[in-house]
Design a protein around this motif. Structure first.
Motif, PDB file in Angstrom:
ATOM      1  N   PHE A   7       0.191  -1.313  -0.164  1.00  0.00           N
ATOM      2  CA  PHE A   7       0.147  -0.238  -0.231  1.00  0.00           C
ATOM      3  C   PHE A   7       0.892   1.127   0.255  1.00  0.00           C
ATOM      4  CE2 PHE A   7      -2.161  -3.360   1.946  1.00  0.00           C
ATOM      5  CZ  PHE A   7      -3.214  -3.607   1.668  1.00  0.00           C
ATOM      6  N   GLN A  46      -2.675   6.617   0.046  1.00  0.00           N
ATOM      7  CA  GLN A  46      -4.019   5.781  -0.461  1.00  0.00           C
ATOM      8  C   GLN A  46      -4.985   5.022   0.571  1.00  0.00           C
ATOM      9  OE1 GLN A  46      -2.079   2.370  -2.082  1.00  0.00           O
ATOM     10  NE2 GLN A  46      -4.570   0.711  -2.000  1.00  0.00           N
ATOM     11  N   ILE A  47      -5.926   5.665   0.149  1.00  0.00           N
ATOM     12  CA  ILE A  47      -7.044   5.591   1.735  1.00  0.00           C
ATOM     13  C   ILE A  47      -7.003   3.850   2.341  1.00  0.00           C
ATOM     14  CG2 ILE A  47      -9.308   5.350   2.361  1.00  0.00           C
ATOM     15  CD1 ILE A  47      -8.624   8.030   1.523  1.00  0.00           C
ATOM     16  N   ILE A  48      -7.197   4.273   3.382  1.00  0.00           N
ATOM     17  CA  ILE A  48      -7.089   2.415   4.206  1.00  0.00           C
ATOM     18  C   ILE A  48      -8.436   1.708   4.063  1.00  0.00           C
ATOM     19  CG2 ILE A  48      -6.625   1.448   6.690  1.00  0.00           C
ATOM     20  CD1 ILE A  48      -4.364   3.357   7.404  1.00  0.00           C
ATOM     21  N   LYS A  49      -8.764   0.876   3.829  1.00  0.00           N
ATOM     22  CA  LYS A  49     -10.325   0.149   3.286  1.00  0.00           C
ATOM     23  C   LYS A  49     -10.322  -0.948   4.815  1.00  0.00           C
ATOM     24  CE  LYS A  49     -10.901   0.510  -1.719  1.00  0.00           C
ATOM     25  NZ  LYS A  49      -9.590   0.604  -1.713  1.00  0.00           N
ATOM     26  N   HIS A  50      -9.426  -1.557   5.556  1.00  0.00           N
ATOM     27  CA  HIS A  50      -9.156  -2.419   6.692  1.00  0.00           C
ATOM     28  C   HIS A  50      -8.545  -2.209   7.608  1.00  0.00           C
ATOM     29  CE1 HIS A  50     -11.694  -5.253   3.482  1.00  0.00           C
ATOM     30  NE2 HIS A  50      -9.737  -5.066   2.870  1.00  0.00           N
ATOM     31  N   TYR A  51      -9.569  -2.698   8.931  1.00  0.00           N
ATOM     32  CA  TYR A  51      -8.516  -2.142  10.135  1.00  0.00           C
ATOM     33  C   TYR A  51      -7.367  -3.366  10.123  1.00  0.00           C
ATOM     34  CZ  TYR A  51     -12.134   0.719  13.411  1.00  0.00           C
ATOM     35  OH  TYR A  51     -12.389   1.508  13.857  1.00  0.00           O
ATOM     36  N   SER A  76      -9.918   2.602   9.165  1.00  0.00           N
ATOM     37  CA  SER A  76     -10.674   2.532   7.595  1.00  0.00           C
ATOM     38  C   SER A  76     -10.983   3.823   7.875  1.00  0.00           C
ATOM     39  CB  SER A  76     -11.133   1.686   7.395  1.00  0.00           C
ATOM     40  OG  SER A  76     -12.475   1.689   8.956  1.00  0.00           O
ATOM     41  N   GLY A  77     -10.586   4.851   6.773  1.00  0.00           N
ATOM     42  CA  GLY A  77     -10.884   5.837   6.306  1.00  0.00           C
ATOM     43  C   GLY A  77      -9.951   6.995   6.503  1.00  0.00           C
ATOM     44  N   ARG A  78      -9.272   6.619   7.381  1.00  0.00           N
ATOM     45  CA  ARG A  78      -7.836   7.685   6.981  1.00  0.00           C
ATOM     46  C   ARG A  78      -6.599   6.921   6.170  1.00  0.00           C
ATOM     47  NH1 ARG A  78      -6.978   7.892  13.139  1.00  0.00           N
ATOM     48  NH2 ARG A  78      -8.440   8.220  13.967  1.00  0.00           N
ATOM     49  N   ARG A 117      -5.216  -8.880   9.943  1.00  0.00           N
ATOM     50  CA  ARG A 117      -6.899  -8.016   9.972  1.00  0.00           C
ATOM     51  C   ARG A 117      -6.827  -8.286  11.419  1.00  0.00           C
ATOM     52  NH1 ARG A 117     -10.164  -8.257   4.379  1.00  0.00           N
ATOM     53  NH2 ARG A 117     -11.917  -7.157   5.009  1.00  0.00           N
ATOM     54  N   GLU A 135     -13.629  -4.852  12.177  1.00  0.00           N
ATOM     55  CA  GLU A 135     -13.820  -3.730  12.634  1.00  0.00           C
ATOM     56  C   GLU A 135     -14.874  -3.064  13.376  1.00  0.00           C
ATOM     57  OE1 GLU A 135     -14.419   0.859   9.726  1.00  0.00           O
ATOM     58  OE2 GLU A 135     -14.104  -1.162   9.091  1.00  0.00           O
TER      59      GLU A 135
END
Length: 56
Positions: free
Chosen positions: A5, A9-14, A30-32, A49, A52
């Motif tokens: 990554f 880039q937007i983080i999609k997974h905790y 996620s969201g950051r 992983r 969330e």
């Protein structure tokens, strides 16, 4: 197979992300967006992983 990554880039997974050099890791929310890698040629790889959680 590990996915790298890039910063910004937007983080999609905790989960826990580690620099490809192995010397630094952080907990992604996620969201950051991803920060700059720990080293110049490094990239972030997901190591663990997490499920969330939602807090109200």
């Amino acid at each position: 197979m590990s996915t790298n990554f890039m910063p910004g880039q937007i983080i999609k997974h905790y989960g826990v992300y580690r620099c490809s050099c192995g010397n630094h890791e952080f907990f992604g929310v996620s969201g950051r967006v991803f920060p700059r890698p720990h080293c110049a040629e490094g990239a972030w790889e997901m190591k663990h992983r997490s499920r969330e959680e939602k807090f109200f």
